[in-house]
Design a protein around this motif. Sequence first.
Motif, mmCIF file in Angstrom:
data_model
loop_
_atom_site.group_PDB
_atom_site.id
_atom_site.type_symbol
_atom_site.label_atom_id
_atom_site.label_comp_id
_atom_site.label_asym_id
_atom_site.label_seq_id
_atom_site.Cartn_x
_atom_site.Cartn_y
_atom_site.Cartn_z
ATOM 1 N N ALA A 182 0.903 -1.094 0.106
ATOM 2 C CA ALA A 182 -0.101 0.095 0.142
ATOM 3 C C ALA A 182 0.860 1.229 0.169
ATOM 4 O O ALA A 182 0.434 2.254 -0.637
ATOM 5 C CB ALA A 182 -0.827 0.044 1.233
ATOM 6 N N SER A 183 1.943 1.225 0.647
ATOM 7 C CA SER A 183 2.750 2.379 0.574
ATOM 8 C C SER A 183 3.452 2.802 -0.465
ATOM 9 O O SER A 183 3.592 3.911 -0.807
ATOM 10 C CB SER A 183 3.984 1.913 2.051
ATOM 11 N N LEU A 184 3.848 1.647 -1.303
ATOM 12 C CA LEU A 184 4.447 2.000 -2.395
ATOM 13 C C LEU A 184 3.455 2.604 -3.552
ATOM 14 O O LEU A 184 3.569 3.399 -4.377
ATOM 15 C CB LEU A 184 4.922 0.745 -3.279
ATOM 16 N N GLY A 185 2.136 2.157 -3.381
ATOM 17 C CA GLY A 185 1.141 2.870 -4.204
ATOM 18 C C GLY A 185 0.719 4.023 -4.138
ATOM 19 O O GLY A 185 0.817 4.816 -4.999
ATOM 20 N N LEU A 210 9.455 6.679 -1.246
ATOM 21 C CA LEU A 210 9.520 5.472 -1.992
ATOM 22 C C LEU A 210 10.864 4.539 -1.592
ATOM 23 O O LEU A 210 11.046 3.777 -1.500
ATOM 24 C CB LEU A 210 9.535 5.869 -3.319
ATOM 25 N N ALA A 211 11.999 5.442 -1.692
ATOM 26 C CA ALA A 211 13.163 4.877 -1.209
ATOM 27 C C ALA A 211 13.142 4.039 0.163
ATOM 28 O O ALA A 211 13.562 2.695 0.219
ATOM 29 C CB ALA A 211 14.429 5.810 -1.192
ATOM 30 N N ARG A 222 18.114 -1.050 -5.008
ATOM 31 C CA ARG A 222 16.918 -0.191 -5.611
ATOM 32 C C ARG A 222 16.615 0.965 -4.806
ATOM 33 O O ARG A 222 16.545 2.240 -5.388
ATOM 34 C CB ARG A 222 15.567 -0.970 -6.069
ATOM 35 N N ALA A 223 16.651 0.665 -3.548
ATOM 36 C CA ALA A 223 16.348 1.818 -2.761
ATOM 37 C C ALA A 223 17.266 3.172 -2.767
ATOM 38 O O ALA A 223 16.961 4.157 -2.787
ATOM 39 C CB ALA A 223 16.211 1.657 -1.253
ATOM 40 N N THR A 248 20.133 12.608 4.929
ATOM 41 C CA THR A 248 19.677 11.555 6.071
ATOM 42 C C THR A 248 19.253 10.289 5.636
ATOM 43 O O THR A 248 19.622 9.180 6.020
ATOM 44 C CB THR A 248 18.666 12.128 7.018
ATOM 45 N N MET A 249 18.261 10.145 4.748
ATOM 46 C CA MET A 249 17.923 8.937 3.970
ATOM 47 C C MET A 249 19.123 8.280 3.317
ATOM 48 O O MET A 249 19.317 6.897 3.514
ATOM 49 C CB MET A 249 16.922 9.318 2.959
#
Length: 703
Positions: A182-185, A210-211, A222-223, A248-249
């Motif tokens: 759900a989060s990706l959508g 998304l990452a 991929r992230a 930070t990410m």
Amino acid sequence: MHRSLASRFMLCVALSALALLAACSRGGGSAPAGPAAGASAPTDAVLAQDLERIERAALARPTQFAQELRARGEALPAGSAAQLDVVALRGLLAALSRDRALSEQLAEQLRRWPDGGLRATAAVAAASIDAEYVRQNGDLREARKLLLAVDGPQVNGAGAVYRWRYYHQLAAISGDAGELDASLGYGHAALRLAEQLGQPWRQALALIDLAFTTYRADTPARARQIAAQALAEAQKDPDPMTLNRVYTMRGILYSDEGGDPDIVLQAWSDALDQAVRAGADSVRALNLANLADYHLHQRHPARALEVAEQALPLARAARNTGAESVARANIGLAKIAMGRVAEGRDDVRAATTLDEQQGALAYASAGWKELGEYLERAGDLAGAVAAYREHRRLSDRVLRDETRKLLLEAQERQDAEQRARDIELLNRDNALKSEKVHQRNLALALWSALGGCVVVSLGLLWQAFRRVRRTNEALAHSNASLKRQSETDPLTGLANRRHFQAAIKSLSGQGGLSASVFLIDIDHFKRINDGFGHAAGDTVLVEIAQRLRQAVRDDDLIVRWGGEEFLIVARTREGMFAPQLAQRLLDLIGGRPVRHEGRDIDVTASIGFVSLPIPPYGLRLSWERAIDLVDTVMYLAKAHGRNKAYGVDRIQAEDALAAAQLTARIESAWSEGLVGLQLLSGPAAARAAGEIQIGGSSAAASA
């Protein structure tokens, strides 16, 4: 503490929702659906520029900007699009500051917005404020429920910026709640809206979400690619706070095993520089705490202590309790690593207590576990056992319920998939029946038309019968294959929990379980992944599964219980069977290394075991209570050096409740003679201690 790298960061990144209305200031609402376009296109260009300036820098000085917004909003026409933008941004600031009274007041003002083209936008804005306040207080499920309660037509009728905020929040909340699909959508929906608005910094924030979701889905490569795209977008229109979040990410993603420590250090340093540029003390405190965590993992405790002690006063001044907890915990861990065990232990306990007081029970549980690991390495075994006991206490309160919930949800998904397969098989069966009817009608037609061609008709009927039989055999084989796949762990080939729940019923009567139960946990499995890679970890799991099969009989149940844990339920419980099997398991697992790509990997395990019924009262337990009992003594094996097996050979309890009370204080109950334990050592531990073993087992220890 490692948890600060991800969970704590995402709590602060939640503040990035302040970048919700910037399109207002650029006329970004020109792309909304329906009549709500005016909500994102304020006519006052100066106000639009000020709103964007506040949104992009609000994390640095939120109190100052909140006062400025209040003054600006009072001068705007009531019910105008510009006033709606100001009220929505003020409400978000109040929610992020956990100002309940003000956030509720502004959300109610939006819910009562005058009829007209802005009603849908105001409704979405109100829901976002309510959800953000609840989210900041740790209730992710309620936050998601509030957002999903908004009608679809209202969401579609809101301005483009408000829809971006809505999906941006849903993506972050769903990711935190573990609902990754759900989060990706939602994240892709937010990214598409950001691209339509043509604002690179907004695209960068969507890409960060998304990452992180992709990283949580165990695809770090991929992230990192997505994070690189986010950095490229942020640099097109740079500002300190957006760059701080991106860097930070980047630090989080490269902190994973296989990441480059130099990249991690550079990312944390860059994030810290941007926080300093923006004058954002709260964010700077969290960045310093994360940097201290990096130095801890690099075995530089003195440097970690120095950085964490810089973060602590900043976090307190900014009232950032999350950063304060992380900084204080890292101070304590650094002191323990430097030999100041008692002082460091008190600091970590204070940090975990702060987490517990704030309702962050998952963080507190992880803090106790990490404290136990550091104390164990420092040689304070008593303190380590106490820390592990606190970890288990909070795990019983939160994590186990959450695990059961996730298992139920997974079971529901599996049941839904099974229903879909059943429907597909039913459709195939109906098609087969239709084919049979067709064949029968054809045979009858041929019989009627060619009455003399009996032989030919019989031949056709025989072919139809053979075809139906082959089809039925294929369907039966397909059903059996699907059942095996749904109940088998794909990596090790062992049974999974779904098979276990079906099989355990045959061993459990009304009085409880009658069998020998063993819980095996591979020691330091994370170190294997860190040192040799995930492929080596998979090789270890497959090899250990094969060795477990060698140790037991064909009718015994072996289950991959989860991660690096395995469960064995043996139908036999006579005499010395359980200790002998436990010793055999220790010897098979630790007796020789696992070979992977030409390298030897030393592997040991910690084991808890019990045979039911338990003397002296013949106590029977449900399988859930039995697993709790062996889980407890398995943790005891870990706390006392690992590569050991602890088994319960007697317990002074006549019912399950009394047994549970003794289990909760197993070590003291052992000392008091209320519980009898058997201690077995693996081959490496036995050689190191110079023990004399008889028949492959060390002497049983019983109080």
